[in-house]
Design a protein around this motif. Structure first.
Motif, mmCIF file in Angstrom:
data_model
loop_
_atom_site.group_PDB
_atom_site.id
_atom_site.type_symbol
_atom_site.label_atom_id
_atom_site.label_comp_id
_atom_site.label_asym_id
_atom_site.label_seq_id
_atom_site.Cartn_x
_atom_site.Cartn_y
_atom_site.Cartn_z
ATOM 1 N N THR A 158 0.798 -1.246 0.142
ATOM 2 C CA THR A 158 0.130 0.078 0.043
ATOM 3 C C THR A 158 0.928 1.067 0.144
ATOM 4 O O THR A 158 1.662 1.346 0.773
ATOM 5 N N ILE A 159 0.485 2.305 -0.917
ATOM 6 C CA ILE A 159 1.624 3.446 -1.000
ATOM 7 C C ILE A 159 1.056 4.364 -0.078
ATOM 8 O O ILE A 159 -0.067 4.684 0.180
ATOM 9 N N ASP A 160 1.998 4.840 0.682
ATOM 10 C CA ASP A 160 1.877 5.920 1.780
ATOM 11 C C ASP A 160 3.086 6.749 1.564
ATOM 12 O O ASP A 160 4.040 6.604 1.976
ATOM 13 N N ARG B 101 10.628 5.070 3.481
ATOM 14 C CA ARG B 101 11.373 4.681 2.493
ATOM 15 C C ARG B 101 11.011 5.582 1.185
ATOM 16 O O ARG B 101 11.811 5.445 0.110
ATOM 17 N N LEU B 102 9.936 6.366 1.170
ATOM 18 C CA LEU B 102 9.666 7.234 0.135
ATOM 19 C C LEU B 102 9.927 8.527 0.285
ATOM 20 O O LEU B 102 9.906 9.520 -0.720
ATOM 21 N N GLN B 103 10.716 8.691 1.362
ATOM 22 C CA GLN B 103 11.396 10.040 1.649
ATOM 23 C C GLN B 103 12.903 10.488 1.380
ATOM 24 O O GLN B 103 13.598 11.296 1.509
ATOM 25 N N THR B 104 13.245 9.178 0.906
ATOM 26 C CA THR B 104 14.672 9.209 0.385
ATOM 27 C C THR B 104 15.113 9.818 -0.987
ATOM 28 O O THR B 104 14.248 9.820 -1.677
ATOM 29 N N GLU B 105 16.326 10.213 -0.991
ATOM 30 C CA GLU B 105 16.761 10.655 -2.394
ATOM 31 C C GLU B 105 16.696 9.466 -3.360
ATOM 32 O O GLU B 105 16.539 9.658 -4.733
ATOM 33 N N HIS C 296 11.872 0.304 -2.391
ATOM 34 C CA HIS C 296 10.977 1.404 -2.234
ATOM 35 C C HIS C 296 9.683 1.732 -2.629
ATOM 36 O O HIS C 296 8.706 2.080 -1.711
ATOM 37 N N TYR C 297 9.392 0.713 -3.701
ATOM 38 C CA TYR C 297 8.110 0.957 -4.114
ATOM 39 C C TYR C 297 7.035 -0.097 -4.434
ATOM 40 O O TYR C 297 6.024 -0.511 -4.132
ATOM 41 N N GLY C 298 7.832 -1.598 -4.342
ATOM 42 C CA GLY C 298 7.096 -2.766 -4.738
ATOM 43 C C GLY C 298 6.739 -3.150 -5.838
ATOM 44 O O GLY C 298 6.636 -4.539 -6.099
ATOM 45 N N SER C 299 6.588 -2.260 -6.806
ATOM 46 C CA SER C 299 6.182 -2.466 -8.312
ATOM 47 C C SER C 299 6.352 -1.162 -9.003
ATOM 48 O O SER C 299 6.358 -0.313 -8.452
ATOM 49 N N LYS C 300 6.218 -1.594 -10.446
ATOM 50 C CA LYS C 300 6.151 -0.274 -11.173
ATOM 51 C C LYS C 300 4.742 0.475 -11.077
ATOM 52 O O LYS C 300 4.583 1.779 -11.272
ATOM 53 N N THR C 301 3.845 -0.376 -11.045
ATOM 54 C CA THR C 301 2.350 0.230 -10.726
ATOM 55 C C THR C 301 2.343 0.960 -9.477
ATOM 56 O O THR C 301 1.696 2.042 -9.493
ATOM 57 N N ASN C 302 3.103 0.886 -8.317
ATOM 58 C CA ASN C 302 3.100 1.593 -7.163
ATOM 59 C C ASN C 302 3.800 2.928 -7.363
ATOM 60 O O ASN C 302 3.799 3.758 -6.732
ATOM 61 N N VAL C 303 4.708 2.688 -8.299
ATOM 62 C CA VAL C 303 5.481 3.924 -8.645
ATOM 63 C C VAL C 303 4.575 4.977 -9.373
ATOM 64 O O VAL C 303 4.552 6.324 -8.913
ATOM 65 N N TYR C 304 3.913 4.455 -10.331
ATOM 66 C CA TYR C 304 2.631 5.093 -10.991
ATOM 67 C C TYR C 304 1.906 5.903 -10.056
ATOM 68 O O TYR C 304 1.212 6.973 -9.999
ATOM 69 N N ILE C 305 1.449 5.155 -8.940
ATOM 70 C CA ILE C 305 0.344 5.486 -8.061
ATOM 71 C C ILE C 305 0.917 6.621 -7.158
ATOM 72 O O ILE C 305 0.376 7.573 -6.640
ATOM 73 N N ALA C 306 2.175 6.369 -6.934
ATOM 74 C CA ALA C 306 2.856 7.297 -6.089
ATOM 75 C C ALA C 306 2.951 8.792 -6.783
ATOM 76 O O ALA C 306 2.914 9.920 -6.040
ATOM 77 N N ILE C 307 3.229 8.871 -8.026
ATOM 78 C CA ILE C 307 3.573 9.851 -8.695
ATOM 79 C C ILE C 307 2.078 10.692 -8.436
ATOM 80 O O ILE C 307 2.065 11.792 -8.611
ATOM 81 N N TRP C 308 1.108 9.806 -9.074
ATOM 82 C CA TRP C 308 -0.368 10.554 -8.997
ATOM 83 C C TRP C 308 -0.586 11.106 -7.755
ATOM 84 O O TRP C 308 -1.406 12.018 -7.426
#
Length: 229
Positions: free
Chosen positions: A2-4, A9-13, A53-65
């Motif tokens: 689940t993207i939070d 992990r999502l606060q890193t460079e 960091h993201y778990g999947s390509k889909t989660n990267v996409y969702i995080a961007i949105w």
């Protein structure tokens, strides 16, 4: 996973570099044609780093949105606070000022709007996107209910009608704003959309939402042409 967005992990460079690389590639190639290895190669990182960091390509996409949506909500909220602080108490004007700020944000982040608009999205993403947008807009109906100077506190159906119209229209207008050739064109398109919403609510806008009337609204976040966050 689940993207939070507040996950450490999502606060890193490293997470930022991966998201930036994915964003560029999604714009250029689309979601489906972009692979995990494409993203990590562009970011100069390992495949394992993306999964950590993201778990999947889909989660990267969702995080961007989700990051885009968070910035949109903040932009609209800050505009409403500024307009209220300037002395505006009319609920409809506050609602429309926030909506205007939200629509203008679609130009600032037009690359993100475009990668969603092309329809090449992860499975189930469209439904999730609509639910989040609708929930946020419905929350803003309180701006109308708070005002005795607009639709009237007893006109619950009127409030529901205006919120429903804006909710259903905002996605399409954002796509049109993102497709504009210039900032000036985007501003005029948004002004016309707000004029329509105001007329539907039987409240003449008096051109107060035109680009050259920005001060009357209490301002709003300035445009940035770099498309950054």
């Amino acid at each position: 996973m689940t993207i939070d967005l507040d996950d450490a992990r999502l606060q890193t460079e490293a997470a930022r570099r991966l998201a930036d690389a994915a964003r560029e590639l999604f714009v250029k190639k689309g979601f489906s044609a972009t692979s995990v290895s494409d993203i990590t190669e562009r970011a100069g990182m390992s495949v394992g780093s993306l999964y950590y960091h993201y778990g999947s390509k889909t989660n990267v996409y969702i995080a961007i949105w989700l990051k885009y949506q968070r910035s949109q909500e903040a932009r609209a909220r800050e505009t409403v606070v500024a307009v209220r602080a300037a002395g505006v108490t009319n609920g409809l004007r506050l609602f429309l000022a926030g909506t205007r700020a939200y629509l203008l944000g679609a130009w600032e982040h037009r690359d993100v709007v475009r990668i969603v608009a092309d329809g090449d999205t992860p499975p189930g993403f469209g439904l999730r996107m609509r639910r989040i947008t609708q929930d946020w807009l419905r929350q803003n109906s309180t701006l109308l209910r708070e005002s005795a100077n607009t639709l009237g506190q007893d006109d619950a159906l009127g409030v529901r009608a205006i919120v429903a119209i804006v909710t259903e229209a905002i996605g399409g207008i954002c796509r049109e704003v993102a497709a504009c050739a210039t900032r000036e064109e985007a501003e005029e398109l948004v002004a016309r959309a707000i004029d329509v919403f105001a007329r539907l609510a039987n409240s003449p806008s008096d051109n107060q939402y035109r680009p050259d009337s920005r001060e009357a609204l209490g301002g709003g976040a300035p445009f940035r042409d770099d498309g950054g966050w």
